[in-house]
Scaffold this motif. Structure first.
Motif, PDB file in Angstrom:
ATOM      1  N   ARG A 176      12.298  45.447  -8.512  1.00 42.36           N
ATOM      2  CA  ARG A 176      12.732  45.002  -7.410  1.00 42.36           C
ATOM      3  C   ARG A 176      13.874  43.898  -7.338  1.00 42.36           C
ATOM      4  NH1 ARG A 176      10.049  41.658 -10.428  1.00 42.36           N
ATOM      5  NH2 ARG A 176       9.122  39.619  -9.520  1.00 42.36           N
ATOM      6  N   SER A 177      14.280  43.721  -6.125  1.00 43.35           N
ATOM      7  CA  SER A 177      15.244  42.603  -5.970  1.00 43.35           C
ATOM      8  C   SER A 177      14.812  41.198  -6.379  1.00 43.35           C
ATOM      9  CB  SER A 177      16.019  42.683  -4.696  1.00 43.35           C
ATOM     10  OG  SER A 177      16.611  43.808  -4.557  1.00 43.35           O
ATOM     11  N   VAL A 178      15.516  40.433  -7.348  1.00 39.82           N
ATOM     12  CA  VAL A 178      15.382  39.124  -7.618  1.00 39.82           C
ATOM     13  C   VAL A 178      16.180  38.306  -7.578  1.00 39.82           C
ATOM     14  CG1 VAL A 178      14.287  37.658  -9.521  1.00 39.82           C
ATOM     15  CG2 VAL A 178      13.453  40.159  -9.334  1.00 39.82           C
ATOM     16  N   VAL A 179      16.126  37.096  -7.160  1.00 40.46           N
ATOM     17  CA  VAL A 179      17.227  36.236  -7.046  1.00 40.46           C
ATOM     18  C   VAL A 179      17.143  35.458  -8.435  1.00 40.46           C
ATOM     19  CG1 VAL A 179      18.181  33.967  -5.902  1.00 40.46           C
ATOM     20  CG2 VAL A 179      17.238  35.870  -4.681  1.00 40.46           C
ATOM     21  N   PHE A 180      18.348  35.175  -9.029  1.00 40.64           N
ATOM     22  CA  PHE A 180      18.475  34.368 -10.156  1.00 40.64           C
ATOM     23  C   PHE A 180      19.291  33.253 -10.015  1.00 40.64           C
ATOM     24  CE2 PHE A 180      17.607  38.553 -11.893  1.00 40.64           C
ATOM     25  CZ  PHE A 180      16.853  38.400 -12.877  1.00 40.64           C
ATOM     26  N   LYS A 181      18.690  32.055 -10.240  1.00 41.41           N
ATOM     27  CA  LYS A 181      19.497  30.893 -10.162  1.00 41.41           C
ATOM     28  C   LYS A 181      19.871  30.101 -11.420  1.00 41.41           C
ATOM     29  CE  LYS A 181      18.661  26.830  -7.389  1.00 41.41           C
ATOM     30  NZ  LYS A 181      17.971  26.059  -6.203  1.00 41.41           N
ATOM     31  N   ASN A 203      24.131  24.548 -12.117  1.00 41.38           N
ATOM     32  CA  ASN A 203      25.414  24.595 -11.043  1.00 41.38           C
ATOM     33  C   ASN A 203      24.741  25.317  -9.664  1.00 41.38           C
ATOM     34  OD1 ASN A 203      25.554  27.433 -11.715  1.00 41.38           O
ATOM     35  ND2 ASN A 203      27.429  27.014 -12.526  1.00 41.38           N
ATOM     36  N   GLU A 204      23.553  25.545  -9.594  1.00 45.45           N
ATOM     37  CA  GLU A 204      22.972  26.027  -8.430  1.00 45.45           C
ATOM     38  C   GLU A 204      23.628  27.260  -7.835  1.00 45.45           C
ATOM     39  OE1 GLU A 204      20.262  24.337  -7.354  1.00 45.45           O
ATOM     40  OE2 GLU A 204      20.401  22.994  -8.764  1.00 45.45           O
ATOM     41  N   ASN A 205      24.156  27.975  -8.765  1.00 42.65           N
ATOM     42  CA  ASN A 205      24.672  29.447  -8.281  1.00 42.65           C
ATOM     43  C   ASN A 205      23.647  30.167  -8.338  1.00 42.65           C
ATOM     44  OD1 ASN A 205      27.385  28.814  -7.608  1.00 42.65           O
ATOM     45  ND2 ASN A 205      28.184  29.042  -9.794  1.00 42.65           N
ATOM     46  N   ILE A 206      23.657  31.277  -7.528  1.00 47.60           N
ATOM     47  CA  ILE A 206      22.629  32.429  -7.386  1.00 47.60           C
ATOM     48  C   ILE A 206      23.301  33.788  -7.525  1.00 47.60           C
ATOM     49  CG2 ILE A 206      20.901  30.694  -6.317  1.00 47.60           C
ATOM     50  CD1 ILE A 206      21.551  32.270  -3.880  1.00 47.60           C
ATOM     51  N   PHE A 207      22.568  34.741  -7.764  1.00 47.17           N
ATOM     52  CA  PHE A 207      22.925  35.920  -7.698  1.00 47.17           C
ATOM     53  C   PHE A 207      21.463  36.745  -7.523  1.00 47.17           C
ATOM     54  CE2 PHE A 207      23.159  35.469 -12.132  1.00 47.17           C
ATOM     55  CZ  PHE A 207      22.518  36.516 -12.725  1.00 47.17           C
ATOM     56  N   ILE A 208      21.953  38.090  -6.748  1.00 48.30           N
ATOM     57  CA  ILE A 208      20.636  38.830  -6.498  1.00 48.30           C
ATOM     58  C   ILE A 208      20.702  39.946  -7.502  1.00 48.30           C
ATOM     59  CG2 ILE A 208      19.429  40.380  -4.922  1.00 48.30           C
ATOM     60  CD1 ILE A 208      20.119  38.243  -2.683  1.00 48.30           C
ATOM     61  N   CYS A 209      19.649  40.467  -8.094  1.00 45.19           N
ATOM     62  CA  CYS A 209      19.979  41.734  -8.921  1.00 45.19           C
ATOM     63  C   CYS A 209      18.535  42.210  -9.145  1.00 45.19           C
ATOM     64  CB  CYS A 209      20.273  41.248 -10.245  1.00 45.19           C
ATOM     65  SG  CYS A 209      20.396  42.585 -11.596  1.00 45.19           S
ATOM     66  N   MET A 223      17.333  30.100 -14.101  1.00 43.66           N
ATOM     67  CA  MET A 223      17.835  30.094 -15.810  1.00 43.66           C
ATOM     68  C   MET A 223      18.596  28.858 -16.018  1.00 43.66           C
ATOM     69  SD  MET A 223      19.703  33.831 -15.301  1.00 43.66           S
ATOM     70  CE  MET A 223      20.670  33.399 -14.475  1.00 43.66           C
ATOM     71  N   GLU A 224      18.506  28.584 -17.371  1.00 41.91           N
ATOM     72  CA  GLU A 224      19.263  27.554 -17.932  1.00 41.91           C
ATOM     73  C   GLU A 224      20.645  27.847 -18.097  1.00 41.91           C
ATOM     74  OE1 GLU A 224      17.648  25.848 -21.245  1.00 41.91           O
ATOM     75  OE2 GLU A 224      15.306  26.007 -20.418  1.00 41.91           O
ATOM     76  N   ILE A 225      21.086  28.997 -18.112  1.00 43.77           N
ATOM     77  CA  ILE A 225      22.549  29.160 -18.484  1.00 43.77           C
ATOM     78  C   ILE A 225      22.830  30.709 -17.959  1.00 43.77           C
ATOM     79  CG2 ILE A 225      22.193  30.007 -21.029  1.00 43.77           C
ATOM     80  CD1 ILE A 225      24.945  28.413 -21.414  1.00 43.77           C
ATOM     81  N   SER A 226      23.816  30.763 -17.496  1.00 46.06           N
ATOM     82  CA  SER A 226      24.342  32.152 -17.195  1.00 46.06           C
ATOM     83  C   SER A 226      25.879  32.240 -17.371  1.00 46.06           C
ATOM     84  CB  SER A 226      23.925  32.277 -15.520  1.00 46.06           C
ATOM     85  OG  SER A 226      24.760  31.743 -14.669  1.00 46.06           O
ATOM     86  N   SER A 227      26.484  33.357 -16.820  1.00 46.73           N
ATOM     87  CA  SER A 227      27.829  33.424 -16.661  1.00 46.73           C
ATOM     88  C   SER A 227      28.678  32.278 -15.860  1.00 46.73           C
ATOM     89  CB  SER A 227      28.137  34.764 -16.564  1.00 46.73           C
ATOM     90  OG  SER A 227      27.912  35.125 -15.253  1.00 46.73           O
TER      91      SER A 227
END
Length: 85
Positions: free
Chosen positions: A11-16, A20-26, A48-52
């Motif tokens: 399903r669609s999940v929001v990754f935060k 830096n409080e950025n989010i994306f849906i995947c 998440m602790e770290i992302s792109s």
């Protein structure tokens, strides 16, 4: 393709990114305990602790932890002996 091998809870999940409080849906099967409402829709939330968005490789930032390297430690330790020479 083989049938009945794919997970059912895809399903669609929001990754935060918590740095830096950025989010994306995947789309994902990750298990979550929290949810978030975006544009009137409720999504599962995965923090998440770290992302792109925050990783130094992708941002181009250089981060130093404040620790000195081995050369600085050596020089500091033997600085008192230089004065006696």
């Amino acid at each position: 393709m083989n049938k009945k091998i794919h997970p059912k809870n895809y399903r669609s999940v929001v990754f935060k990114d918590i740095n830096n409080e950025n989010i994306f849906i995947c789309r994902s099967t990750v298990k979550t305990k929290e949810s978030i409402k975006i544009n009137g829709l409720v999504y599962p939330l995965y923090k998440m602790e770290i992302s792109s968005f925050s990783h130094p490789f992708f941002t181009g930032e250089k981060r130093f932890s404040g620790k000195t390297g081995p050369a600085e430690k050596f020089n500091k330790k033997y600085e008192k002996y230089k004065k006696n020479l």
